[in-house]
Design a protein around this motif. Structure first.
Motif, mmCIF file in Angstrom:
data_model
loop_
_atom_site.group_PDB
_atom_site.id
_atom_site.type_symbol
_atom_site.label_atom_id
_atom_site.label_comp_id
_atom_site.label_asym_id
_atom_site.label_seq_id
_atom_site.Cartn_x
_atom_site.Cartn_y
_atom_site.Cartn_z
ATOM 1 N N VAL A 64 59.467 39.716 80.283
ATOM 2 C CA VAL A 64 59.589 40.415 79.033
ATOM 3 C C VAL A 64 59.177 39.191 77.896
ATOM 4 O O VAL A 64 58.540 39.509 77.004
ATOM 5 C CB VAL A 64 61.014 41.001 78.784
ATOM 6 C CG1 VAL A 64 61.227 41.153 77.442
ATOM 7 C CG2 VAL A 64 61.141 41.977 80.013
ATOM 8 N N ILE A 65 59.814 38.236 78.063
ATOM 9 C CA ILE A 65 59.577 36.880 77.124
ATOM 10 C C ILE A 65 58.171 36.637 77.070
ATOM 11 O O ILE A 65 57.518 36.552 75.800
ATOM 12 C CB ILE A 65 60.517 35.845 77.458
ATOM 13 C CG1 ILE A 65 61.772 36.038 77.492
ATOM 14 C CG2 ILE A 65 60.022 34.549 76.573
ATOM 15 C CD1 ILE A 65 62.942 35.047 77.952
ATOM 16 N N GLY A 66 57.525 36.533 78.178
ATOM 17 C CA GLY A 66 56.012 36.163 78.201
ATOM 18 C C GLY A 66 55.131 37.419 77.545
ATOM 19 O O GLY A 66 54.218 36.894 76.720
ATOM 20 N N ALA A 67 55.542 38.515 77.993
ATOM 21 C CA ALA A 67 54.927 39.771 77.026
ATOM 22 C C ALA A 67 55.105 39.521 75.658
ATOM 23 O O ALA A 67 54.169 39.942 74.869
ATOM 24 C CB ALA A 67 55.307 40.954 77.746
ATOM 25 N N ALA A 68 56.191 39.355 75.187
ATOM 26 C CA ALA A 68 56.475 39.452 73.611
ATOM 27 C C ALA A 68 55.778 38.092 73.196
ATOM 28 O O ALA A 68 55.263 38.428 71.903
ATOM 29 C CB ALA A 68 58.142 38.860 73.576
ATOM 30 N N VAL A 69 55.599 37.085 73.812
ATOM 31 C CA VAL A 69 55.009 35.725 73.264
ATOM 32 C C VAL A 69 53.237 36.334 73.213
ATOM 33 O O VAL A 69 52.762 35.883 72.031
ATOM 34 C CB VAL A 69 55.261 34.571 74.106
ATOM 35 C CG1 VAL A 69 54.089 33.296 73.612
ATOM 36 C CG2 VAL A 69 56.520 34.080 74.116
ATOM 37 N N LEU A 70 52.927 36.776 74.117
ATOM 38 C CA LEU A 70 51.750 37.376 74.180
ATOM 39 C C LEU A 70 51.288 38.319 72.801
ATOM 40 O O LEU A 70 50.164 38.130 72.324
ATOM 41 C CB LEU A 70 51.280 37.872 75.616
ATOM 42 C CG LEU A 70 49.860 38.485 75.630
ATOM 43 C CD1 LEU A 70 48.569 37.468 75.309
ATOM 44 C CD2 LEU A 70 49.799 39.081 76.833
ATOM 45 N N LEU A 71 52.129 39.146 72.771
ATOM 46 C CA LEU A 71 52.089 40.072 71.762
ATOM 47 C C LEU A 71 52.075 39.335 70.342
ATOM 48 O O LEU A 71 51.214 39.837 69.520
ATOM 49 C CB LEU A 71 52.962 41.338 71.748
ATOM 50 C CG LEU A 71 53.032 42.413 73.023
ATOM 51 C CD1 LEU A 71 54.100 43.025 73.178
ATOM 52 C CD2 LEU A 71 51.592 43.012 73.002
ATOM 53 N N PHE A 72 52.893 38.410 70.300
ATOM 54 C CA PHE A 72 52.815 37.849 68.917
ATOM 55 C C PHE A 72 51.668 36.514 68.684
ATOM 56 O O PHE A 72 51.192 36.866 67.518
ATOM 57 C CB PHE A 72 54.056 36.846 68.865
ATOM 58 C CG PHE A 72 54.425 35.972 67.790
ATOM 59 C CD1 PHE A 72 55.028 36.595 66.643
ATOM 60 C CD2 PHE A 72 54.316 34.658 67.604
ATOM 61 C CE1 PHE A 72 55.190 36.043 65.126
ATOM 62 C CE2 PHE A 72 54.349 33.926 66.484
ATOM 63 C CZ PHE A 72 54.826 34.532 65.280
ATOM 64 N N VAL A 73 51.221 36.471 69.762
ATOM 65 C CA VAL A 73 50.001 35.605 69.443
ATOM 66 C C VAL A 73 48.767 36.387 69.451
ATOM 67 O O VAL A 73 47.999 36.024 68.012
ATOM 68 C CB VAL A 73 49.711 34.757 70.988
ATOM 69 C CG1 VAL A 73 48.060 34.282 70.871
ATOM 70 C CG2 VAL A 73 50.771 33.575 70.944
ATOM 71 N N LEU A 74 48.754 37.802 69.678
ATOM 72 C CA LEU A 74 47.846 38.684 69.300
ATOM 73 C C LEU A 74 47.908 39.351 68.177
ATOM 74 O O LEU A 74 46.782 39.174 67.330
ATOM 75 C CB LEU A 74 47.540 39.872 70.306
ATOM 76 C CG LEU A 74 47.004 39.689 71.849
ATOM 77 C CD1 LEU A 74 47.552 40.873 72.611
ATOM 78 C CD2 LEU A 74 45.988 39.261 71.869
ATOM 79 N N TYR A 75 49.223 39.319 67.514
ATOM 80 C CA TYR A 75 49.454 39.581 66.320
ATOM 81 C C TYR A 75 48.937 38.571 65.295
ATOM 82 O O TYR A 75 48.257 38.874 64.108
ATOM 83 C CB TYR A 75 50.894 39.897 66.126
ATOM 84 C CG TYR A 75 51.295 39.871 64.545
ATOM 85 C CD1 TYR A 75 50.958 41.125 63.662
ATOM 86 C CD2 TYR A 75 51.911 39.065 64.050
ATOM 87 C CE1 TYR A 75 51.335 41.174 62.461
ATOM 88 C CE2 TYR A 75 52.440 38.873 62.461
ATOM 89 C CZ TYR A 75 52.264 40.107 61.798
ATOM 90 O OH TYR A 75 52.574 40.228 60.691
#
Length: 298
Positions: free
Chosen positions: A25-36
């Motif tokens: 979950v943390i990894g997915a959140a970080v990836l989404l933040f980087v994409l944002y």
């Protein structure tokens, strides 16, 4: 424990599963933040404006630039694949030869072209062909790209052939020699066909590399897909968008080749299993009829 469970580690317990879930979950959140952040930066720079992308809806952009560039890319890749296969099998078999001088020469050639970066070879052949005037000036970039891709990837395929044959059980060659074949005949008739089947997915993976490396032809002014995309981007002020479109085309083609490699791997594996099952279900083998006049043993 199920039959498919790995024996290298124990099954994760409830606490470990929760930890893995939290990390995912943390990894997915970080990836989404980087994409944002990425899309926000592009938006702030004006790279996501519709007018910069609308140019690719024009048929002339595709008919005059992108499609001809794609065809040139596929042409260079196809010719390089055929020549690299010939080069790879010739020098791969040469490295397996029982003649010392053939092995030495083949090893020197293969190791040399494996060590030289493909871009350097393209530039060298481009300058050499242009200076020596061995081909028409407008064809020298194409020939330089094909030669660079052929020699580099052919040397890699030669190593695949050598390692594939040497990875076979030693009994294969001994069986061939036992039935009267020479070492060369055993290599061509027994060992290489088996090694080719085993390394076919790796060969297709090398074809993907050839296709991708053809984009280096833009450095030597070869009018391939990346070169054409740069022309479109420079002329319309949307270089980023043009490169994204070119990258998307490369991704689709390479994904298709990768899917083909996976399908071939599964198909060959299923054929091998079916052949083994058919052999096992066929019952006892019928012994060959004795030759008239031959001595019979009890």
């Amino acid at each position: 424990m199920s039959a498919q469970q790995s024996v290298l580690f124990d099954a994760p317990g409830p606490k470990t599963k929760r930890t893995i879930l939290i990390i995912n979950v943390i990894g997915a959140a970080v990836l989404l933040f980087v994409l944002y952040l990425l899309f926000k930066g592009l938006g702030d720079a004006g790279e996501l404006k519709p007018e910069k992308w609308n140019v690719f809806a024009q048929g002339s952009i595709w008919s005059d630039y992108l499609l001809p560039g794609l065809m040139n890319t596929l042409k260079a890749a196809a010719i390089s694949i055929v020549l690299a296969l010939v080069f790879g099998f010739v020098f791969g078999l040469g490295r397996l030869s029982h003649m010392t001088w053939v092995r030495v020469i083949s090893s020197i050639v293969v190791e040399f072209f494996r060590a030289v970066p493909v871009l350097i070879m393209m530039i060298f052949f481009w300058l050499f062909l242009g200076g020596a005037q061995l081909v028409p000036p407008d064809q020298s970039p194409f020939v330089a790209v094909v030669l660079g891709l052929t020699f580099y990837n052919g040397s890699v395929i030669a190593e695949l052939v050598r390692s594939g044959v040497e990875g076979l059980p030693k009994g294969q060659r001994e069986a061939g020699i036992a039935i009267g074949l020479t070492r060369g005949q055993s290599l061509r008739s027994i060992e290489v066909p088996q090694a080719l089947t085993a390394m076919l997915p790796a060969l297709i993976g090398q074809f993907v590399i050839i296709l991708k490396d053809s984009a280096l032809g833009s450095i030597v002014t070869y009018n391939e897909l990346l070169y054409s995309a740069n022309l479109v981007g420079t002329g319309n002020g949307n270089v980023f968008q043009a490169l994204v479109v070119a990258a998307a085309i490369f991704i689709v083609i390479n994904y298709a080749l990768s899917a083909l490699a996976k399908w071939l791997s599964r198909y060959l594996a299923s054929r091998g299993e079916a052949g083994a099952a058919g052999h096992n279900d066929g019952g006892a083998e019928v012994p060959p009829a004795p030759v008239i006049g031959a001595p019979q043993t009890l």
